[in-house]
Design an enzyme around this catalytic site. Structure first.
Site, PDB file in Angstrom:
ATOM      1  N   LYS A   1      25.635   0.906 -42.810  1.00  0.00           N
ATOM      2  CA  LYS A   1      24.934   0.211 -41.838  1.00  0.00           C
ATOM      3  C   LYS A   1      23.611   0.517 -41.933  1.00  0.00           C
ATOM      4  CE  LYS A   1      29.570   1.350 -40.351  1.00  0.00           C
ATOM      5  NZ  LYS A   1      29.935  -0.030 -40.278  1.00  0.00           N
TER       6      LYS A   1
ATOM      7  N   GLY B   1      32.135 -12.944 -28.577  1.00  0.00           N
ATOM      8  CA  GLY B   1      30.105 -12.994 -28.360  1.00  0.00           C
ATOM      9  C   GLY B   1      29.555 -11.532 -28.677  1.00  0.00           C
TER      10      GLY B   1
ATOM     11  N   ASP C   1      25.997  -5.358 -38.138  1.00  0.00           N
ATOM     12  CA  ASP C   1      25.012  -4.884 -38.744  1.00  0.00           C
ATOM     13  C   ASP C   1      24.014  -6.333 -38.839  1.00  0.00           C
ATOM     14  OD1 ASP C   1      26.305  -2.257 -39.974  1.00  0.00           O
ATOM     15  OD2 ASP C   1      26.338  -2.984 -41.295  1.00  0.00           O
TER      16      ASP C   1
HETATM   17  O1  RIB Z   1      29.042  -1.926 -41.796  1.00  0.00           O
HETATM   18  C1  RIB Z   1      29.442  -2.570 -43.291  1.00  0.00           C
HETATM   19  C2  RIB Z   1      29.794  -1.581 -43.824  1.00  0.00           C
HETATM   20  O2  RIB Z   1      30.114  -0.425 -43.875  1.00  0.00           O
HETATM   21  C3  RIB Z   1      30.106  -1.237 -44.814  1.00  0.00           C
HETATM   22  O3  RIB Z   1      28.095  -2.306 -45.956  1.00  0.00           O
HETATM   23  C4  RIB Z   1      30.019   0.459 -46.018  1.00  0.00           C
HETATM   24  O4  RIB Z   1      28.851   0.743 -46.541  1.00  0.00           O
HETATM   25  C5  RIB Z   1      29.444   0.570 -44.578  1.00  0.00           C
HETATM   26  O5  RIB Z   1      29.076   1.559 -44.392  1.00  0.00           O
END
Ligand code: RIB
Length: 305
Positions: free
Chosen positions: A39, A224, A251
């Site tokens: 993340k 959203g 992310d």
């Molecule tokens: O939010 C997705 C991420 O969660 C992935 O890339 C994985 O590595 C975990 O950390």
């Protein structure tokens, strides 16, 4: 814009499957992809691809994944000064994505668990030059709390993405953050309240506001986001897209929000743009592989940015 991301990096082992296996069952996955994830790293890469200068404070192991992860940070324009080395395994994440683009993720923290408050002290002078500190929960809570305290001490706004959900997280200990960005599952755990309806979600979000957090932003996937602050409640609508793979979309959202907020200070507008960026990411496979660069994003959403 200079952003400090203090957090995790993982190697994502993504299996694309028709359905989740039952207990004791072996099934075949028609496709598999290996990629850089975690993340913290994902949020850092998204912000960097959009044009922010990103200071990443993280730990890798001494295994065969580590060099690839360091090279990936460099390729994405992220300085490797605070990408620290640890004996043992790097962070690893086996991920399963089914035909409906639902995903299930297991994380093995590895080196991420060893990122310590002392590592932050070593990076303190460089962190002090940033406009925003971005945190998640794939490192130890002790280090997360130390980063929040450091932000307060240095007068730098802090954004906490409380993911993955951690029952032992103390709301009292994180009440000084400027932004908290949970999804619905994380909000349910943090607030101890149901999140079935939008009214439930608003009530649960107010529990976080009531401890003193200035901006509570709940990500609602394709619907959203809900933003609650001293200015009231606002829903910023998402955009309808055909999702292929939603892994890492949260992310993408946070990395993009961080970039635009550091650039403009406009929360509502940064949330609107982050919806577009995260929506675009789910139309492509993988985590970081689905994140657009600034020029790709500007070209695709010309007139909307
Ligand atoms: O939010 C997705 C991420 O969660 C992935 O890339 C994985 O590595 C975990 O950390």
């Amino acid at each position: 814009m200079k952003i400090a991301v203090i957090g995790s990096n993982n190697v994502d082992l993504i299996s694309y499957i028709h359905r989740m296996p039952a207990v004791g069952e072996t099934i075949e996955a028609p496709d598999f992809r290996l990629g850089c994830g975690g993340k913290g790293a994902n949020q850092a890469v998204a912000a960097s691809r959009l044009g922010s200068e990103v200071l990443m404070v993280t730990r890798v192991g001494n295994d065969l994944f580590a060099e690839n992860t360091v090279a990936n940070f460099k390729e994405n324009g992220i300085d490797d000064k605070y990408i620290l080395r640890t004996e043992g395994s790097s962070g690893v994440a086996p991920i399963f994505v089914d035909e409906k683009s639902n995903n299930s993720i297991i994380i093995i923290k590895g080196a991420n668990a060893l990122l310590s408050p002392a590592d932050l002290d070593n990076a303190r002078d460089d962190i002090a030059t940033c406009q925003l500190i971005v945190l998640q929960l794939e490192i130890s809570l002790e280090t997360v709390y130390a980063a929040i305290d450091l932000g307060k001490e240095l007068g730098i706004p802090v954004l906490l993405n409380p993911a993955p959900a951690a029952p032992e997280l103390s709301l009292e200990r994180v009440r000084t953050v400027d932004f908290i960005m949970p999804n619905e599952t994380e909000l349910e755990l943090l607030s101890g309240m149901p999140v079935e309806s939008i009214e439930d979600i608003k009530n649960a979000a107010h529990v976080l506001r009531d401890v003193g957090i200035a901006n509570v932003i709940v990500t609602l996937g394709a619907r959203g986001v809900l933003w609650i602050s001293e200015h009231g409640e606002q829903i910023i609508e998402g955009n309808a897209v055909d999702a292929l793979d939603t892994t890492g979309a949260g992310d993408a959202f946070i990395g993009c929000f961080s970039h635009y907020w550091a650039k403009t200070g406009d929360v509502a507008e940064s949330l609107r743009i982050a919806n577009l960026y995260a929506g675009d990411s789910v139309t492509k496979y993988g985590t970081q592989t689905s994140y657009a660069t600034a020029s790709e994003f500007e070209e695709k959403f010309a007139g909307q940015l």
